[in-house]
Write a protein that holds these residues in place. Structure first.
Motif, PDB file in Angstrom:
ATOM      1  N   ARG A  42       0.835  -1.193   0.000  1.00 43.16           N
ATOM      2  CA  ARG A  42       0.000   0.000   0.000  1.00 43.16           C
ATOM      3  C   ARG A  42       0.870   1.244   0.000  1.00 43.16           C
ATOM      4  O   ARG A  42       1.820   1.358   0.764  1.00 43.16           O
ATOM      5  N   GLN A  53      -4.380  -4.712   0.347  1.00 46.07           N
ATOM      6  CA  GLN A  53      -4.441  -4.889   1.791  1.00 46.07           C
ATOM      7  C   GLN A  53      -4.960  -6.281   2.077  1.00 46.07           C
ATOM      8  O   GLN A  53      -5.806  -6.796   1.347  1.00 46.07           O
ATOM      9  N   HIS A 209      -0.473  -7.738   5.461  1.00 45.69           N
ATOM     10  CA  HIS A 209      -1.266  -6.766   6.206  1.00 45.69           C
ATOM     11  C   HIS A 209      -0.515  -5.438   6.278  1.00 45.69           C
ATOM     12  O   HIS A 209       0.611  -5.375   6.779  1.00 45.69           O
ATOM     13  N   MET A 210      -1.126  -4.407   5.769  1.00 46.10           N
ATOM     14  CA  MET A 210      -0.493  -3.079   5.731  1.00 46.10           C
ATOM     15  C   MET A 210      -1.005  -2.232   6.882  1.00 46.10           C
ATOM     16  O   MET A 210      -2.192  -2.266   7.206  1.00 46.10           O
ATOM     17  N   TYR A 211      -0.117  -1.459   7.484  1.00 42.83           N
ATOM     18  CA  TYR A 211      -0.510  -0.694   8.671  1.00 42.83           C
ATOM     19  C   TYR A 211      -1.163   0.639   8.345  1.00 42.83           C
ATOM     20  O   TYR A 211      -1.976   1.129   9.111  1.00 42.83           O
ATOM     21  N   ALA A 212      -0.781   1.279   7.246  1.00 46.75           N
ATOM     22  CA  ALA A 212      -1.239   2.647   7.007  1.00 46.75           C
ATOM     23  C   ALA A 212      -2.578   2.642   6.288  1.00 46.75           C
ATOM     24  O   ALA A 212      -2.905   1.706   5.553  1.00 46.75           O
ATOM     25  N   VAL A 213      -3.370   3.663   6.517  1.00 51.19           N
ATOM     26  CA  VAL A 213      -4.660   3.791   5.812  1.00 51.19           C
ATOM     27  C   VAL A 213      -4.889   5.223   5.402  1.00 51.19           C
ATOM     28  O   VAL A 213      -4.251   6.136   5.879  1.00 51.19           O
ATOM     29  N   LYS A 214      -5.853   5.372   4.570  1.00 48.07           N
ATOM     30  CA  LYS A 214      -6.529   6.599   4.173  1.00 48.07           C
ATOM     31  C   LYS A 214      -5.654   7.528   3.331  1.00 48.07           C
ATOM     32  O   LYS A 214      -5.865   7.686   2.165  1.00 48.07           O
ATOM     33  N   ARG A 221       0.209  11.693  10.922  1.00 51.47           N
ATOM     34  CA  ARG A 221      -0.328  12.075  12.227  1.00 51.47           C
ATOM     35  C   ARG A 221      -0.209  10.920  13.199  1.00 51.47           C
ATOM     36  O   ARG A 221       0.163  11.097  14.367  1.00 51.47           O
ATOM     37  N   ARG A 222      -0.521   9.723  12.732  1.00 51.61           N
ATOM     38  CA  ARG A 222      -0.419   8.562  13.619  1.00 51.61           C
ATOM     39  C   ARG A 222       1.028   8.271  13.986  1.00 51.61           C
ATOM     40  O   ARG A 222       1.326   7.864  15.108  1.00 51.61           O
ATOM     41  N   ASP A 224       3.251  10.540  14.351  1.00 51.28           N
ATOM     42  CA  ASP A 224       3.563  11.587  15.310  1.00 51.28           C
ATOM     43  C   ASP A 224       3.035  11.232  16.692  1.00 51.28           C
ATOM     44  O   ASP A 224       3.724  11.379  17.698  1.00 51.28           O
ATOM     45  N   ILE A 225       1.802  10.754  16.730  1.00 48.22           N
ATOM     46  CA  ILE A 225       1.195  10.363  18.008  1.00 48.22           C
ATOM     47  C   ILE A 225       2.004   9.222  18.629  1.00 48.22           C
ATOM     48  O   ILE A 225       2.273   9.208  19.829  1.00 48.22           O
ATOM     49  N   GLU A 234       5.520   2.642  17.291  1.00 48.38           N
ATOM     50  CA  GLU A 234       5.387   1.762  16.133  1.00 48.38           C
ATOM     51  C   GLU A 234       4.858   2.605  14.974  1.00 48.38           C
ATOM     52  O   GLU A 234       3.679   2.916  14.919  1.00 48.38           O
ATOM     53  N   VAL A 236       3.649   3.740  11.266  1.00 42.58           N
ATOM     54  CA  VAL A 236       2.790   3.055  10.317  1.00 42.58           C
ATOM     55  C   VAL A 236       3.199   3.269   8.871  1.00 42.58           C
ATOM     56  O   VAL A 236       2.799   2.498   8.010  1.00 42.58           O
TER      57      VAL A 236
END
Lengths: 680, 101
Positions: A42, A53, A209-214, A221-222, A224-225, A234, A236
């Motif tokens: 992805r 995915q 399985h891919m971690y990132a979406v959208k 942002r994820r 960064d969080i 971890e 993404v």
């Protein structure tokens, strides 16, 4: 990654020591791992996610081999055991079939068997109008030329690489593994006499399985969080980033950034990268290798005149990385130039010559594309330098825009005069643009049978000869453009032997004696198979072509600041292995000094934290944990439910029996002898 | 602790402590209160402190019910709308699931 496991369907004599000790023998009896597979992964940009995915532990489906239309109907509607994993050959890997599979809920995954040669009619999973929103043509600049209104550059493009699939797609090469899968299908998944096939059936499980979406903004942002609030972050996704390679004919002082007074530079640009539908497979023969090999050979050819008759202007050779994904490398270099972070400025640029796709020219005909909107009279005059070569150069129609090229990013910033040299007048001659089939065979880099690898390295193919002529043309044009005199043009000649060695190394086998002698001793182990990331290899080759040997030891080569006549500001110093003498395994080692540098090719959108930027590339690639594919036999749902039911029943019965035995324990287990009561 | 051997005064004390403790955003204390002292408050034959214990148990039950309702509502809303809320939901989440929006 899992170690190779013997197939359960071929007779195997692998004997496991005591079960449970050392290897998991039950697992080996059930699963057959597929090792030489490549997934589709992805990727995300400012607005979309593309690629494939799978679910966390993989998607399992009953295997079905796609050969005819009825097979497709079986998968989509009539087959009794959905979901299916479709195994198809490359002919069926086209847009119509994949869109039908994409829209169906009965498809759990797709495995594509890639043959050596591509479909005869051509195949390109890229867009038909590459990089249309990141080039120079837009509503404010040449609107009638934007969006491929005038010329569709890649007419065979079906945009498959840019679709978002919710099931995994893997690729396999023809060979033992594909045969094992087909045998499993023929043995178990075909019904007898037209009836439905009976369980157990052969199934395939694909896990990617891919971690990132959208989109990129969400995944950054994820990230960064995670980095701020998590103990073990971890991430993404990662931004697509690498390095650009650049070198100059006359050395430039790297410590001075921004505008360089009095310096006028001709930029010779090309791109290094390519892609395909699948991850980490990008031979890029015509789309990338042909171009940068030509420019490398031209840089080597210019060496003949640089000492005695240098041109009045400087020539900057730039190799951009990441151009496929909205011009990552060139947009970063233009950004650095605009902000005074590079050795020169946009005002220092006199003109630009770009080498596009040049390896497939027909009848020696090359084309020079220029921008109709900013056309200047002082364009490159290379028609005269084409004399004495069997190439002819022409210009296409005046109203035709520039093809997708790094030059467009320079034009976005400044109206610089420049041309793009290609082998196509309008649409690409490359029928396999950005696909797996754009490889050595497509470029006709083939060798007579019976040659050893070393002999193949030295053999000069016809493709190498024609590319060497293109390189001579480019070198002479650059020399003339940079103010060199006509009398010295005849001494600038590209060497076909070097070109054929480069083509062999970049397209067929990079672990060869020539490449081994060019790189440093600790990088030698990274060579092997057509190299996936050529950036550092191009850096060493360019250093060999434009550099000089220095009489320094290894420690001196690392830190040459204090030595006389050496300057780390003007040059880079490389410790290379050198040619290996016949009676030893390692070369002596030499110090090479060359004006070759690497600069970051990281999109400015990530520097500026503008993850939804429309001006710069925002491409990122998702991270993942496990990628695997395996086949095994599955039982019917009824049998599974029955086994579960029997198990639950046994549990309940045993609970009831235990309760009764417990309540009547004294009755059942009373012994005849006296019970001695002990006080406590 | 076995309530059988505890004098009634101490039972009332315990019940009151758990009741008051639950106000510190600890509804689980109220759940423990209800479950532990239910038999004492409603099943056992009456004794002096039982009236007070009964009040505490009833109020704990009420508080517990309110908390369960509030949490169920919030959890349902959050699980349903987390994907749509985008940025806000990401900053509210403790663990963000991987691979889904």
């Amino acid at each position: 990654s899992e170690s190779g496991q013997p197939s359960l369907l071929l007779t195997c004599l692998h004997i496991c020591p005591l079960p449970g000790v050392g290897c998991s023998s039950v697992q080996q009896k059930i699963y057959v791992q597929l090792n030489k597979t490549f997934p589709c992964v992805r990727l995300l940009n400012a607005t979309h996610q593309i690629g494939c995915q799978s679910s966390v532990s993989g998607d399992t489906g009953v295997l079905h081999v796609l050969e005819t239309e009825t097979d497709l109907d079986w998968v989509l509607s009539s087959g009794p055991n959905p979901p299916y994993v479709v195994l198809m050959v490359a002919e069926h890997f086209n847009r119509s079939t994949m869109m039908k599979l994409k829209g169906s809920a009965r498809v759990a995954g797709v495995a594509v068997v890639i043959s050596k040669a591509g479909p005869a009619q051509g195949f390109s999973p890229h867009h038909s109008c590459p990089n249309q929103n990141s080039g120079v043509y837009s509503d404010s600049y040449g609107p009638e030329l934007a969006g491929c209104n005038v010329t569709v550059w890649n007419p065979l493009g079906n945009s498959l690489s840019y679709e978002d699939f919710r099931f995994p797609i893997f690729s396999l090469h023809e060979g033992e593994e594909a045969d094992v899968i087909r045998k499993c299908f023929l043995d178990h998944n075909r019904g007898v006499n037209g009836s439905d096939p009976a369980y157990p059936l052969c199934a395939m499980q694909l896990a990617s399985h891919m971690y990132a979406v959208k989109d990129t903004a969400t995944c950054m942002r994820r990230n960064d969080i995670q980095s701020r609030f998590s103990i073990s972050p971890e991430f993404v996704c990662d931004a697509l980033a690498d390095y650009n390679v650049w070198s100059s004919l006359k050395p430039l002082n790297n410590s001075g950034k921004g505008h360089l007074d009095g310096e006028s530079v001709v930029i010779a640009a090309t791109r290094l990268d390519s892609r395909s539908f699948f991850w980490n497979e990008a031979p890029g023969g015509e789309s990338a290798v042909g171009g940068f090999v030509t420019l490398l050979a031209a840089a080597q050819a210019l060496r003949a005149v640089v000492e005695d008759h240098p041109p009045s202007q400087n020539i900057l050779f730039t190799f951009f990385q990441g151009e496929t994904f909205d011009y990552i490398g060139s947009s970063r270099m233009v950004y650095d130039m605009e902000n005074g972070k590079f050795v020169i400025d946009l005002d220092n640029i006199h003109s630009l010559v770009e080498i596009g796709q040049v390896a497939l020219h027909r009848n020696g005909q090359l084309w020079l594309h220029s921008d109709p909107v900013s056309r200047r009279n002082s364009s490159v005059r290379s028609e005269s330098t084409a004399l004495n070569l069997s190439l002819s150069v022409a210009e296409p129609d005046v109203s035709q825009p520039l093809p997708p090229s790094s030059f467009q990013r320079f034009l976005r910033a400044r109206p610089i005069p420049g041309v793009v040299l290609t082998d196509h007048m309008s649409a690409f001659s490359n029928r396999y643009y950005e696909s797996l089939y754009d490889d050595a065979e497509y470029l006709n880099v083939s060798y007579p049978s019976g040659l050893s690898p070393e002999e193949q390295l030295e053999y000069v193919t016809d493709t190498a000869k024609t590319l060497a002529e293109v390189a001579t043309l480019v070198a002479r044009s650059l020399y003339k453009q940079a103010g060199g005199l006509d009398d010295h043009l005849s001494s600038i000649n590209a060497d076909p032997k070097i070109v054929t060695q480069m083509l062999y190394g970049f397209l067929v086998q990079s672990n060869n004696s020539w490449f081994r002698s060019l790189v440093s001793p600790d990088i030698v182990k990274n060579l092997g198979d057509p190299v996936k990331m050529p950036t550092w290899l191009v850096q060493y080759v360019l250093a060999n072509f434009t550099g000089t040997l220095r009489n320094l030891t290894q420690t001196q080569c690392k830190n040459p600041e204090d030595l006389e006549g050496e300057s780390k500001d003007l040059y880079s110093y490389f410790w290379v292995q050198g040619p290996v003498p016949p009676n030893s395994t390692q070369g002596e080692g030499y110090c090479v000094r060359a004006p070759v540098r690497l600069v970051k090719a990281h999109s400015p959108a990530f520097e500026l934290h503008q993850y939804s930027s429309r001006d710069y590339s925002t491409w990122t690639e998702s991270r993942w944990k496990q990628i695997q594919a395996r086949i095994f036999l599955v039982a019917s749902r009824d049998l599974e439910m029955l086994t579960l039911g029997v198990g639950v029943a046994v549990l309940l019965v045993s609970l009831v029996v235990t309760y009764f035995i417990n309540s009547k324990a004294d009755l059942l287990f009373s012994s005849s002898r006296e019970t001695t009561s002990t006080a406590y | 602790m076995n309530l059988e051997r505890v004098p009634n005064e101490e039972k009332l004390n315990l019940c009151r402590k758990y009741y008051l403790g639950g106000f510190a955003f600890l509804p689980f204390l109220w759940l423990v209160n209800v479950v532990w002292f239910f038999r004492e408050a409603f099943v056992k034959p009456p004794y002096t402190e039982q009236q007070h214990i009964k009040t505490y148990v009833k109020r704990s039950a009420l508080g517990l019910l309110l908390w369960v309702a509030a949490l169920t509502t919030w959890i349902t809303i959050f699980q349903h709308f987390r994907a749509q809320w985008g940025e806000v939901a990401d900053y509210l989440s403790f663990t963000i699931p991987l691979g889904i929006p």
